[in-house]
Motif scaffolding. Sequence first.
Motif, PDB file in Angstrom:
ATOM      1  N   HIS A 189       0.745  -0.160 -18.041  1.00 17.96           N
ATOM      2  CA  HIS A 189       1.115  -0.124 -16.625  1.00 17.96           C
ATOM      3  C   HIS A 189       2.268  -1.091 -16.363  1.00 17.96           C
ATOM      4  CE1 HIS A 189      -2.185   2.342 -15.097  1.00 17.96           C
ATOM      5  NE2 HIS A 189      -3.041   1.601 -15.776  1.00 17.96           N
ATOM      6  N   MET A 190       2.171  -2.291 -16.922  1.00 18.65           N
ATOM      7  CA  MET A 190       3.190  -3.311 -16.684  1.00 18.65           C
ATOM      8  C   MET A 190       4.523  -2.873 -17.272  1.00 18.65           C
ATOM      9  SD  MET A 190       3.420  -6.185 -15.089  1.00 18.65           S
ATOM     10  CE  MET A 190       5.131  -6.610 -14.728  1.00 18.65           C
ATOM     11  N   ALA A 191       4.491  -2.314 -18.480  1.00 17.69           N
ATOM     12  CA  ALA A 191       5.724  -1.829 -19.101  1.00 17.69           C
ATOM     13  C   ALA A 191       6.349  -0.723 -18.253  1.00 17.69           C
ATOM     14  CB  ALA A 191       5.430  -1.319 -20.516  1.00 17.69           C
ATOM     15  N   ARG A 192       5.498   0.132 -17.710  1.00 16.80           N
ATOM     16  CA  ARG A 192       6.008   1.228 -16.891  1.00 16.80           C
ATOM     17  C   ARG A 192       6.644   0.702 -15.599  1.00 16.80           C
ATOM     18  NH1 ARG A 192       5.633   6.977 -16.538  1.00 16.80           N
ATOM     19  NH2 ARG A 192       7.034   7.469 -14.826  1.00 16.80           N
ATOM     20  N   GLU A 245       0.115   4.223   1.342  1.00 18.10           N
ATOM     21  CA  GLU A 245      -1.117   5.002   1.262  1.00 18.10           C
ATOM     22  C   GLU A 245      -1.231   5.750  -0.061  1.00 18.10           C
ATOM     23  OE1 GLU A 245      -1.352   7.542   4.614  1.00 18.10           O
ATOM     24  OE2 GLU A 245      -1.487   5.913   6.079  1.00 18.10           O
ATOM     25  N   GLU A 246      -0.098   6.155  -0.618  1.00 25.52           N
ATOM     26  CA  GLU A 246      -0.114   6.930  -1.857  1.00 25.52           C
ATOM     27  C   GLU A 246       0.926   6.380  -2.819  1.00 25.52           C
ATOM     28  OE1 GLU A 246       0.569  10.980  -0.959  1.00 25.52           O
ATOM     29  OE2 GLU A 246      -1.265  11.232   0.221  1.00 25.52           O
ATOM     30  N   ARG A 247       0.705   6.633  -4.095  1.00 24.60           N
ATOM     31  CA  ARG A 247       1.677   6.236  -5.117  1.00 24.60           C
ATOM     32  C   ARG A 247       2.486   7.458  -5.501  1.00 24.60           C
ATOM     33  NH1 ARG A 247       2.768   2.267  -8.744  1.00 24.60           N
ATOM     34  NH2 ARG A 247       3.468   2.838 -10.824  1.00 24.60           N
ATOM     35  N   PRO A 267       9.849  -3.076  -4.705  1.00 25.72           N
ATOM     36  CA  PRO A 267       8.587  -2.957  -5.462  1.00 25.72           C
ATOM     37  C   PRO A 267       7.535  -2.197  -4.656  1.00 25.72           C
ATOM     38  CG  PRO A 267       9.408  -5.218  -5.499  1.00 25.72           C
ATOM     39  CD  PRO A 267      10.218  -4.485  -4.483  1.00 25.72           C
ATOM     40  N   GLY A 268       6.804  -1.333  -5.365  1.00 25.76           N
ATOM     41  CA  GLY A 268       5.764  -0.540  -4.716  1.00 25.76           C
ATOM     42  C   GLY A 268       4.364  -1.048  -4.971  1.00 25.76           C
ATOM     43  N   CYS A 269       4.235  -2.104  -5.759  1.00 22.26           N
ATOM     44  CA  CYS A 269       2.926  -2.674  -6.061  1.00 22.26           C
ATOM     45  C   CYS A 269       3.151  -4.089  -6.589  1.00 22.26           C
ATOM     46  CB  CYS A 269       2.169  -1.825  -7.085  1.00 22.26           C
ATOM     47  SG  CYS A 269       2.993  -1.671  -8.685  1.00 22.26           S
ATOM     48  N   THR A 270       2.074  -4.837  -6.756  1.00 19.61           N
ATOM     49  CA  THR A 270       2.195  -6.219  -7.226  1.00 19.61           C
ATOM     50  C   THR A 270       2.811  -6.289  -8.619  1.00 19.61           C
ATOM     51  OG1 THR A 270       0.288  -6.856  -5.884  1.00 19.61           O
ATOM     52  CG2 THR A 270       0.910  -8.345  -7.671  1.00 19.61           C
ATOM     53  N   PRO A 282      -5.322  -9.110 -11.216  1.00 17.59           N
ATOM     54  CA  PRO A 282      -4.660  -8.152 -12.115  1.00 17.59           C
ATOM     55  C   PRO A 282      -5.238  -6.750 -12.061  1.00 17.59           C
ATOM     56  CG  PRO A 282      -4.926 -10.254 -13.226  1.00 17.59           C
ATOM     57  CD  PRO A 282      -5.671 -10.377 -11.919  1.00 17.59           C
ATOM     58  N   ASP A 283      -6.514  -6.618 -11.700  1.00 17.41           N
ATOM     59  CA  ASP A 283      -7.092  -5.278 -11.547  1.00 17.41           C
ATOM     60  C   ASP A 283      -6.412  -4.488 -10.446  1.00 17.41           C
ATOM     61  OD1 ASP A 283      -8.920  -5.716 -13.573  1.00 17.41           O
ATOM     62  OD2 ASP A 283     -10.514  -6.381 -12.219  1.00 17.41           O
ATOM     63  N   ASP A 284      -5.760  -5.198  -9.510  1.00 19.57           N
ATOM     64  CA  ASP A 284      -5.152  -4.540  -8.347  1.00 19.57           C
ATOM     65  C   ASP A 284      -3.630  -4.511  -8.403  1.00 19.57           C
ATOM     66  OD1 ASP A 284      -7.748  -4.320  -7.248  1.00 19.57           O
ATOM     67  OD2 ASP A 284      -7.600  -6.329  -6.381  1.00 19.57           O
ATOM     68  N   TRP A 285      -3.065  -4.957  -9.507  1.00 19.70           N
ATOM     69  CA  TRP A 285      -1.614  -5.072  -9.565  1.00 19.70           C
ATOM     70  C   TRP A 285      -0.891  -3.735  -9.413  1.00 19.70           C
ATOM     71  CZ3 TRP A 285       1.263  -8.950 -13.191  1.00 19.70           C
ATOM     72  CH2 TRP A 285       0.941 -10.251 -12.807  1.00 19.70           C
ATOM     73  N   PHE A 286      -1.533  -2.649  -9.763  1.00 22.57           N
ATOM     74  CA  PHE A 286      -0.838  -1.366  -9.760  1.00 22.57           C
ATOM     75  C   PHE A 286      -1.353  -0.430  -8.671  1.00 22.57           C
ATOM     76  CE2 PHE A 286      -0.852  -3.238 -14.005  1.00 22.57           C
ATOM     77  CZ  PHE A 286       0.500  -3.514 -14.104  1.00 22.57           C
ATOM     78  N   GLU A 287      -2.083  -1.017  -7.715  1.00 24.24           N
ATOM     79  CA  GLU A 287      -2.456  -0.267  -6.523  1.00 24.24           C
ATOM     80  C   GLU A 287      -1.251  -0.241  -5.586  1.00 24.24           C
ATOM     81  OE1 GLU A 287      -5.272   1.396  -5.864  1.00 24.24           O
ATOM     82  OE2 GLU A 287      -5.787   0.930  -7.950  1.00 24.24           O
ATOM     83  N   PRO A 288      -0.920   0.931  -5.039  1.00 21.61           N
ATOM     84  CA  PRO A 288       0.303   1.031  -4.220  1.00 21.61           C
ATOM     85  C   PRO A 288       0.163   0.293  -2.901  1.00 21.61           C
ATOM     86  CG  PRO A 288      -0.955   3.065  -4.099  1.00 21.61           C
ATOM     87  CD  PRO A 288      -1.634   2.215  -5.144  1.00 21.61           C
TER      88      PRO A 288
END
Length: 398
Positions: A273-276, A387-389, A293-296, A378-384
Amino acid sequence: MAEQRGGASRQADPSGLVLEFQHAHRLLDPAAGDVHHWRVTVTDAGRGQVGLLGVSRCRPWGVGNFRDRLNDESPLLAVIASELLTRDGDPNERFDAAVEMAVGDFLVIEHLDLAAPYDNPLVAAAVVASAADRLAGDCGTIVIPRSSFVLEGGELLEGAGALLQGREFSDRLRLIDTALAATEEASRQVRERLGRGRAERWEEEPNEEAGEDSWQLSARTAAVLRAALEDLSRQAWEEVVALGDEPLAPGAAGLFAKLPPLTFHRHRSWRKHMARAFDDLRADLDAGKTPYPGCTGEEMALHLAIRQAKTLLRDRPNQITDLVHELPVSEDDFDWEVCLDLLFEDHDVLLLFDRGLDGVEDADSEISQKLGTVNLNPDDWFEPFGEERDPQRGFRHE
């Protein structure tokens, strides 16, 4: 974290804030040397007064019973005396164990009020630190009432005390030991973050005539930032393969070792996820978009990319000259401070590097709620943030 807003807006500038100190006492007052009160006005050239700080310096030397003296001064100082001093007016055992110089003077931050857009813990911490520098002198301890104890400015003082490495002495008081190097370093970090725009955005009403997308990266800035993201993406994917699910050891090198330590035990999927995140920001630039940025995770990726872009300019000038020589020149070229200010909604993710803010990643923790942080675990770093990703920004789930 609020939903990301695009574009520039008219901003209040914290560098223009001025502290005006007012202090008065009766010349022949026999008690005037024991407790000094200051009224510190915070002004902005464009707005006038935007804040007010109340400070008292307490000097116990030569006083028969300083606890009795403070009891007569004000309810707040009476409570502080009861927590720090014995009935005889000497430092009690708990206070003596908490600081290096319990026998010294102490500076009490009594109240703080800041108007929008300056009403946030970072500005509050800078105001308190600046006032303490001016007034503390050889003062041993700064005392800050906690939010559960005071009504006026309690939330601001709570956040300021935490940012300045104040120790939670009780449910009513936080102490800052001026004899410790950590206190000076915390003040320096607060000023650096504030001066470099590493704070909440200082906004008034948006400039509607200009439109949301009126500000864009200059062509040369975008090119260097894209090169930085490409470098970091390559490093990240190489380390995803090399590390797998293995945790990082203390002192490890590499890209993932530059992240906050609480990420060192993340698994391979999280690292993908981080690489992406580097790839998605680079894709924005390739599409001619501003890389908000769209997420943390993307916030952290963009921070690293701006740092890498500075490194490229410094260490590879010939390569950068070849990269940008055909692109139009702009007065905004390589203004990374503006990028830090306008590309981010806030810089809360950087709090994860602060050892004095352990637990800030927990949204239910006291410090997180005081500072208003979310999505730092870190569990939430890729939550948008929205409302949507965007389905094109992949690897949310596997």
